[in-house]
Design a protein around this motif. Structure first.
Motif: not given
Length: 151
Positions: A96-98, A107-114, A117-122, A124-125
């Motif tokens: 969870y990211y508040h 600004r953080t969308t690219t980081i969250f998307d990457a 993709q790298k860690f699909p077991i997580f 993100l909310h």
């Protein structure tokens, strides 16, 4: 300090002797003794009491070994988490990211998307909340706190 040196400490504790541990680890007794002395210098305390029959942990050594055991267990878990085969795939986990409402999440969308993709077991909310709500969540869940910094 190298993690393999921490594992050497575990082997000395298990065998009760620097000499026996050196045989198991396939390094010289002199080299292992040197590593132990270096670790004792780094920690600033004696880890083992040496005697004719082998070694025993000092009181500080017992405390150090509690941390060493936890560190090596955590590292082992980390490696297995990311090297898991499909049959051993770890259980999906939620993150969870508040964000404080005044911060632009675009600004953080690219980081969250990457990350996703790298860690699909997580999973993100992501949401925005007033600072007071975030502080309240931190008080309720102080054992699950992290931060993200963008530069």
């Amino acid at each position: 300090m190298r993690t393999e040196h921490l594992a050497y400490l575990q082997e000395i504790v298990q065998t009760g002797s620097i000499n026996k541990a050196s045989q198991t680890l396939h390094i010289s007794q002199q080299q292992l003794s040197k590593i132990v002395r270096q670790l004792e210098e780094e920690f600033g305390t004696a880890i083992f009491l040496r005697h004719q029959g082998g070694t025993i942990l000092t009181a500080d050594g017992q405390l150090i070994m509690q941390h060493v055991d936890a560190i090596l267990e955590d590292l082992d878990h980390l490696v297995h988490t990311f090297k898991a085969t499909p049959e051993q795939a770890p259980i999906a986990q939620d993150i969870y990211y508040h964000s404080i409402s005044c911060i632009n999440l675009e600004r953080t969308t690219t980081i969250f998307d990457a990350f996703s993709q790298k860690f699909p077991i997580f999973t993100l909310h992501v949401d925005e909340k007033p600072a007071a709500d975030i502080f309240s969540l931190l008080q309720q869940h102080s054992d699950h706190v992290g931060s993200l910094s963008l530069f």
